[in-house]
Enzyme design. Structure first.
Site, mmCIF file in Angstrom:
data_model
loop_
_atom_site.group_PDB
_atom_site.id
_atom_site.type_symbol
_atom_site.label_atom_id
_atom_site.label_comp_id
_atom_site.label_asym_id
_atom_site.label_seq_id
_atom_site.Cartn_x
_atom_site.Cartn_y
_atom_site.Cartn_z
ATOM 1 N N PHE A 127 -105.389 24.847 82.065
ATOM 2 C CA PHE A 127 -106.303 24.685 81.599
ATOM 3 C C PHE A 127 -106.769 23.448 80.877
ATOM 4 O O PHE A 127 -106.347 23.664 79.722
ATOM 5 C CB PHE A 127 -106.185 26.140 81.499
ATOM 6 N N ASP A 214 -103.199 18.124 74.789
ATOM 7 C CA ASP A 214 -104.662 19.235 74.624
ATOM 8 C C ASP A 214 -104.500 20.498 74.212
ATOM 9 O O ASP A 214 -104.062 20.887 74.232
ATOM 10 C CB ASP A 214 -104.949 19.697 75.852
ATOM 11 N N LYS A 243 -112.537 23.966 70.321
ATOM 12 C CA LYS A 243 -112.907 25.230 69.986
ATOM 13 C C LYS A 243 -112.981 25.842 68.578
ATOM 14 O O LYS A 243 -114.076 26.101 67.508
ATOM 15 C CB LYS A 243 -111.537 26.085 70.406
HETATM 16 C C1 LIG Z 1 -111.135 26.366 76.048
HETATM 17 C C2 LIG Z 1 -110.436 25.123 76.083
HETATM 18 C C3 LIG Z 1 -110.682 24.296 76.956
HETATM 19 C C4 LIG Z 1 -112.197 24.427 77.492
HETATM 20 O O1 LIG Z 1 -112.908 24.502 75.980
HETATM 21 P P1 LIG Z 1 -114.703 24.652 76.840
HETATM 22 O O2 LIG Z 1 -114.567 24.300 75.519
HETATM 23 O O3 LIG Z 1 -115.105 25.818 77.026
HETATM 24 O O4 LIG Z 1 -115.285 23.598 77.794
HETATM 25 C C5 LIG Z 1 -110.173 22.880 77.376
HETATM 26 N N1 LIG Z 1 -109.076 23.014 77.156
HETATM 27 C C6 LIG Z 1 -108.139 23.295 76.369
HETATM 28 C C7 LIG Z 1 -106.535 24.083 76.286
HETATM 29 C C8 LIG Z 1 -108.711 25.470 76.076
HETATM 30 O O5 LIG Z 1 -108.209 26.135 75.922
#
Ligand SMILES: *Cc1c(COP(=O)(O)O)cnc(C)c1O
Length: 401
Positions: A127, A214, A243
């Site tokens: 994701f 990521d 986050k």
């Molecule tokens: C939450 C998340 C995203 C997206 O972040 P947003 O602030 O919701 O756009 C991307 N990569 C990972 C691994 C995530 O957990």
């Protein structure tokens, strides 16, 4: 009728205040928060140091513009460079923006080297966000369906499978980067083997690809080190963050070093809000507090105790497939969809969520104490056992009530 667009299936609870890992709703019911706003509230709720710093910042200046000098942005970038070991930080406002920047860095890196149609290796169950490029990098059909045509230039392989990556390397000369969540969050708390990550880094080096980690969800101290790649002992080229980076103030950052250093030049990317004084105050204060309160060590020890507790109580219970994770990023996989457990948890005063349909996900704040961690386990275990004892056929009927 609500005028908020209907994009979330929300639980019927509104939290009105919080303190540490505790939340209260409007009726003064108290909840133990094992989710931290999906790994956002790094310091828990109402941390006095963060509240004081942000309040003072708001009274001075909230926003200026990237057209001018922003000293707090320099400070935040210095701290991020120090904890990541990388060189340059681009500030934005969310995880998908950090990942979008990473994808643009990879493509620009490719074009600079004469690759006209650069491709990026991504993982099954990944994701990366919900913009067009990041949803195309994401593996979930649920996220992609209805938004085709997808952005081109992604090659998908299974996680923890080096041979699959070697095969792509042998046949696809357009590849310029590997993009991976070293612990997949939304995909169900799927942990990369450290040997696999090291092997990936070697393949990247051999082919002059970027290694892009990521760490939007798994990074920033949650696993007991600042970043997951530090457990494996190597340096990536690109690290998107968001986050938990500012303890709840919206922020994102795309951090680069190694082969990715200097790829972006003036005019290549931008953001109106990105790096504004309010968000940067959140970053500086959050990172300094994590360091000074010893929250990395706390995440490691409380996380290990929680994982042990869950394993001791749920390991081998029929219906429990696996208990896994690292530090304060923990998943309990069941053999059936278990979304209703979230509501059962709220009724019992415990906040967590379920991802990938059948994985209970715990992402508590890094300030959680040993006793509070034990309390999470003590509240969750009976819920899981009660849910499983309803039998496989019954959950539907429960959901309908
Ligand atoms: C939450 C998340 C995203 C997206 O972040 P947003 O602030 O919701 O756009 C991307 N990569 C990972 C691994 C995530 O957990």
């Amino acid at each position: 009728m609500s005028h908020v667009m209907n994009t979330y299936a929300r639980q019927p609870v509104a939290f009105v205040r919080g303190q540490g890992v505790w939340l209260w709703d409007a009726a003064e019911k108290k909840y133990l928060d094992a989710l931290a706003g999906i790994a956002v509230n790094t310091l828990g709720h109402n941390h006095p140091r963060l509240v004081r710093a942000l309040t003072e910042q708001i009274s001075r200046i909230i926003h200026s513009s990237n057209l001018f000098q922003i000293p707090l942005q320099e400070q935040a970038a210095d701290r991020i460079a120090q904890i990541t070991g990388l060189d340059e930080v681009f500030f934005c406002n969310s995880g998908l923006e950090a990942n979008e920047a990473a994808i643009k860095v990879a493509r620009k890196y490719g074009h600079d080297r004469g690759v006209a149609e650069p491709a990026i290796i991504v993982m099954e169950k990944a994701f990366h966000g919900r913009s067009l490029a990041t949803l195309s990098a994401t593996a979930s059909r649920k996220v992609q369906a209805g938004f085709e045509p997808l952005v081109q230039g992604f090659v998908r392989v299974p996680l923890n499978d080096l041979d699959a990556v070697r095969q792509v390397a042998a046949h696809n000369k357009n590849v310029v980067a590997v993009f991976i969540e070293p612990i997949q969050g939304e995909g169900g708390i799927n942990v990369s083997r450290l040997e696999y990550l090291k092997g990936l880094r070697e393949i990247c080096d051999r082919n002059e690809w970027l290694f892009m980690s990521d760490e939007v969800q798994c990074g920033l101290g949650r696993t007991g080190k600042w970043f997951v790649y530090q457990h494996a002992g190597f340096m990536p080229d690109v690290v998107p963050l968001a986050k938990g980076l500012a303890g709840g103030v919206p922020v994102g950052a795309c951090v680069v070093g190694g082969r990715a250093k200097g790829v972006f030049k003036p005019g290549n990317h931008g953001s109106t809000f990105g790096g504004n004084p309010l968000a940067m105050c959140g970053v500086v204060t959050t990172l300094d507090t994590v360091k000074e309160e010893g929250l990395l060590a706390n995440a490691a020890s409380v996380g290990a105790a929680m994982l042990n507790g869950l394993n001791a109580s749920l390991g081998g219970v029929p219906g429990v497939v696996d208990v896994r994770g690292m530090g304060l990023m923990i998943g309990v996989e069941l053999d059936r969809p278990c979304g209703e457990l979230v509501k059962m948890g709220l009724d019992a005063g415990l906040v967590f969520n379920v991802t990938a349909d059948n994985v209970i996900r715990l992402l508590p704040a890094l300030v959680i104490s040993e006793a509070e961690g034990r309390e999470v386990v003590e509240r969750l275990v009976p819920l899981v056992k009660a849910f499983l004892s309803q039998g496989a056929a019954q959950p539907k009927a429960v959901a309908a009530r």
